[in-house]
Structures are given as C-alpha cells and as structure tokens.
Design a protein around this motif. Sequence first.
Motif, mmCIF file in Angstrom:
data_model
loop_
_atom_site.group_PDB
_atom_site.id
_atom_site.type_symbol
_atom_site.label_atom_id
_atom_site.label_comp_id
_atom_site.label_asym_id
_atom_site.label_seq_id
_atom_site.Cartn_x
_atom_site.Cartn_y
_atom_site.Cartn_z
ATOM 1 N N SER A 46 0.830 -1.206 0.000
ATOM 2 C CA SER A 46 0.000 0.000 0.000
ATOM 3 C C SER A 46 0.868 1.262 0.000
ATOM 4 N N VAL A 47 1.963 1.243 0.744
ATOM 5 C CA VAL A 47 2.874 2.393 0.749
ATOM 6 C C VAL A 47 3.541 2.519 -0.622
ATOM 7 N N ALA A 48 3.982 1.391 -1.185
ATOM 8 C CA ALA A 48 4.591 1.405 -2.518
ATOM 9 C C ALA A 48 3.606 1.947 -3.548
ATOM 10 N N SER A 49 2.355 1.542 -3.453
ATOM 11 C CA SER A 49 1.339 1.993 -4.402
ATOM 12 C C SER A 49 1.166 3.508 -4.338
ATOM 13 N N ARG A 50 1.149 4.063 -3.143
ATOM 14 C CA ARG A 50 1.023 5.525 -3.003
ATOM 15 C C ARG A 50 2.247 6.238 -3.578
ATOM 16 N N MET A 51 3.427 5.688 -3.330
ATOM 17 C CA MET A 51 4.644 6.292 -3.869
ATOM 18 C C MET A 51 4.643 6.229 -5.398
ATOM 19 N N ILE A 52 4.192 5.109 -5.938
ATOM 20 C CA ILE A 52 4.119 4.949 -7.390
ATOM 21 C C ILE A 52 3.113 5.929 -7.979
ATOM 22 N N THR A 53 1.986 6.109 -7.309
ATOM 23 C CA THR A 53 0.979 7.073 -7.774
ATOM 24 C C THR A 53 1.601 8.463 -7.894
ATOM 25 N N ASP A 54 2.405 8.845 -6.915
ATOM 26 C CA ASP A 54 3.081 10.151 -6.968
ATOM 27 C C ASP A 54 4.083 10.200 -8.123
ATOM 28 N N ALA A 55 4.824 9.119 -8.331
ATOM 29 C CA ALA A 55 5.808 9.073 -9.415
ATOM 30 C C ALA A 55 5.124 9.121 -10.782
ATOM 31 N N VAL A 56 3.941 8.511 -10.878
ATOM 32 C CA VAL A 56 3.156 8.588 -12.117
ATOM 33 C C VAL A 56 2.704 10.027 -12.332
ATOM 34 N N ARG A 57 2.156 10.638 -11.291
ATOM 35 C CA ARG A 57 1.690 12.029 -11.373
ATOM 36 C C ARG A 57 2.823 12.967 -11.798
ATOM 37 N N ASP A 58 4.029 12.694 -11.299
ATOM 38 C CA ASP A 58 5.163 13.574 -11.572
ATOM 39 C C ASP A 58 5.872 13.247 -12.891
ATOM 40 N N GLY A 59 5.363 12.251 -13.614
ATOM 41 C CA GLY A 59 5.872 11.966 -14.952
ATOM 42 C C GLY A 59 7.063 11.035 -15.036
ATOM 43 N N PHE A 60 7.341 10.269 -13.979
ATOM 44 C CA PHE A 60 8.492 9.369 -13.982
ATOM 45 C C PHE A 60 8.145 7.922 -14.311
ATOM 46 N N VAL A 61 6.898 7.556 -14.088
ATOM 47 C CA VAL A 61 6.478 6.167 -14.269
ATOM 48 C C VAL A 61 5.188 6.136 -15.071
ATOM 49 N N ARG A 62 5.094 5.151 -15.974
ATOM 50 C CA ARG A 62 3.844 4.856 -16.665
ATOM 51 C C ARG A 62 3.282 3.594 -16.044
ATOM 52 N N ARG A 63 2.008 3.637 -15.729
ATOM 53 C CA ARG A 63 1.313 2.483 -15.155
ATOM 54 C C ARG A 63 0.347 1.972 -16.216
ATOM 55 N N GLU A 64 0.546 0.725 -16.629
ATOM 56 C CA GLU A 64 -0.306 0.107 -17.642
ATOM 57 C C GLU A 64 -0.831 -1.209 -17.098
ATOM 58 N N THR A 65 -1.841 -1.751 -17.729
ATOM 59 C CA THR A 65 -2.369 -3.049 -17.324
ATOM 60 C C THR A 65 -1.372 -4.129 -17.717
ATOM 61 N N SER A 66 -1.133 -5.031 -16.809
ATOM 62 C CA SER A 66 -0.206 -6.132 -17.047
ATOM 63 C C SER A 66 -0.687 -7.006 -18.202
ATOM 64 N N SER A 67 0.244 -7.444 -19.017
ATOM 65 C CA SER A 67 -0.095 -8.367 -20.104
ATOM 66 C C SER A 67 -0.284 -9.782 -19.571
ATOM 67 N N ARG A 68 0.176 -10.026 -18.357
ATOM 68 C CA ARG A 68 0.072 -11.355 -17.741
ATOM 69 C C ARG A 68 -1.160 -11.529 -16.870
ATOM 70 N N ASP A 69 -1.580 -10.426 -16.244
ATOM 71 C CA ASP A 69 -2.690 -10.500 -15.293
ATOM 72 C C ASP A 69 -3.383 -9.132 -15.269
ATOM 73 N N ALA A 70 -4.575 -9.074 -15.791
ATOM 74 C CA ALA A 70 -5.299 -7.798 -15.929
ATOM 75 C C ALA A 70 -5.570 -7.117 -14.592
ATOM 76 N N ARG A 71 -5.428 -7.849 -13.482
ATOM 77 C CA ARG A 71 -5.638 -7.249 -12.157
ATOM 78 C C ARG A 71 -4.415 -6.482 -11.673
ATOM 79 N N ARG A 72 -3.303 -6.636 -12.360
ATOM 80 C CA ARG A 72 -2.049 -6.014 -11.940
ATOM 81 C C ARG A 72 -1.667 -4.863 -12.856
ATOM 82 N N ALA A 73 -0.850 -3.978 -12.290
ATOM 83 C CA ALA A 73 -0.286 -2.882 -13.072
ATOM 84 C C ALA A 73 1.147 -3.237 -13.443
#
Length: 155
Positions: A72-99
């Motif tokens: 949960s902490v990692a997810s919040r940090m990733i959300t901030d990194a996505v917002r700030d333009g450092f990370v792209r979050r896409e649907t996993s090609s292996r499991d649609a429930r994952r990013a």
Amino acid sequence: MHASRPDGGPALFRLVRHWARQWAPDVVQRFDEDAPPTWTVPNLFVIQAVAGAGPDEVTVADVARQLGIDRSVASRMITDAVRDGFVRRETSSRDARRAALQLTDEAGKFLHSAQTFQRQAFDALVGHWPAADRTRFAGYLERLATEVLDSPEGS
C-alpha cells in the motif's frame, strides 16, 4: 572485536546511521542545481526500484520488495511518481488485475543524475584508496546489494 580482524557489522551500521541522517529530502536537489521540484527522494526510490527490479514486467509488489515496504505504501509512492511523470502504469499483459510499471524518459534523466552523484560520493569516500582496493570494495558492495535486494533469499 579482535584487533586482527575487522568487525564489519558495527562498521556497517555506523555508516547506515550516518547516511540515514545525511539523506534528507533536500539532498536530491544537490544532484543538479536546476533540478525540478519533482526530483524528490521518494520519486528517486521508486525510479531506482523499477530500474532495479529486473528485465521482466515490474509490478507494485516488485517495487515494495525492492524498497522493503508494504504494497500500500509502494502503491502511493508509485501514484506520486506517475503524477510527476516518472512512471507509466499500464495493465499487465500477464494479469489484468495487476499494473505493469515502466520508466519514462524523465525518469531516465533523474536516474542518470542521481547515479552520477552516487559515483561522485563513492569517489569522495574512497578515491584516495589504491585502485585495486576501490575496485574490490565496489565489487563487494555490488555483490552485497545483489544478494540482499535481488535474490529470493535476501527478501
């Protein structure tokens, strides 16, 4: 401690305590005088975790494991990194429930600057050592980081 044998454990933890105090949020700004306000320690941690997670698809769980924090902490940090333009979050090609996480070009610039700073810090600490000692020590540090962070036994 025996005088004939260095005692690595206490020395390691003395260094960890020292650098933990030194690693304040403003340290990132020293990487580059023109660094944007999004160049924060948490964003750098996420970038390094995604970059270091390996060649396979990188997930939130991988980042959490790399950083030693819960998902949960990692997810919040990733959300901030996505917002700030450092990370792209896409649907996993292996499991649609994952990013699936990917670094952007901006993350690459930030990471390059951080790694340049890290190399300079290493050189400032041991640059006066003989070249063979510096190379051997760097190899041991890399080995330790790999064993602790990249192997299932170290997790």
